[in-house]
Design a protein around this motif. Structure first.
Motif: not given
Length: 128
Positions: A49-77
């Motif tokens: 729920e929080f990850l969906a809200l954050s993405k909706y608000l413009g801060n997508d924390l769940s999508t991997p961004r390998p160019e930044y060494g970011f694997a993306g977050l998932k529930p429980g992280d």
């Protein structure tokens, strides 16, 4: 330079997560300092729920961004979340759980302790 490593309970700040590595200083702790304009100080346990809200608000924390060494977050992280975003999520009814022992004391300038305690995962942080 960073602020003293003290949590919202007035005790030494505990680590939040090293897998994934979090924190403004990428040291696994929600430490902060003058350069951390977003106050990445709330040790939050991610929920879908929080990850969906954050993405909706413009801060997508769940999508991997390998160019930044970011694997993306998932529930429980666990992740050092901006204090203002946590408060916004609380107001929207989608706040994640919080590890108070790993949440920096400066968070209290933005979020009241009583609000943080509502979402506490650590028994020592829950009101009696």
């Amino acid at each position: 330079m960073k602020e003293p490593s003290v949590n919202v309970l007035g005790l030494p700040l505990q680590p939040c997560s090293t897998a994934p590595m979090t924190g403004f200083f990428r040291n696994g702790c929600c430490d902060t300092g003058p350069m951390d304009r977003g106050l990445h100080t709330v040790c939050a346990v991610m929920t879908a729920e929080f990850l969906a809200l954050s993405k909706y608000l413009g801060n997508d924390l769940s999508t991997p961004r390998p160019e930044y060494g970011f694997a993306g977050l998932k529930p429980g992280d666990r992740w050092c979340l901006c204090a203002g975003r946590f408060l916004q999520a609380h107001e929207e009814g989608a706040a994640p759980q919080v590890n108070l022992a790993a949440t920096h004391a400066i968070t209290l300038q933005v979020v009241p302790l009583e609000v943080l305690q509502t979402y506490a995962t650590d028994p020592a942080g829950k009101p009696e």
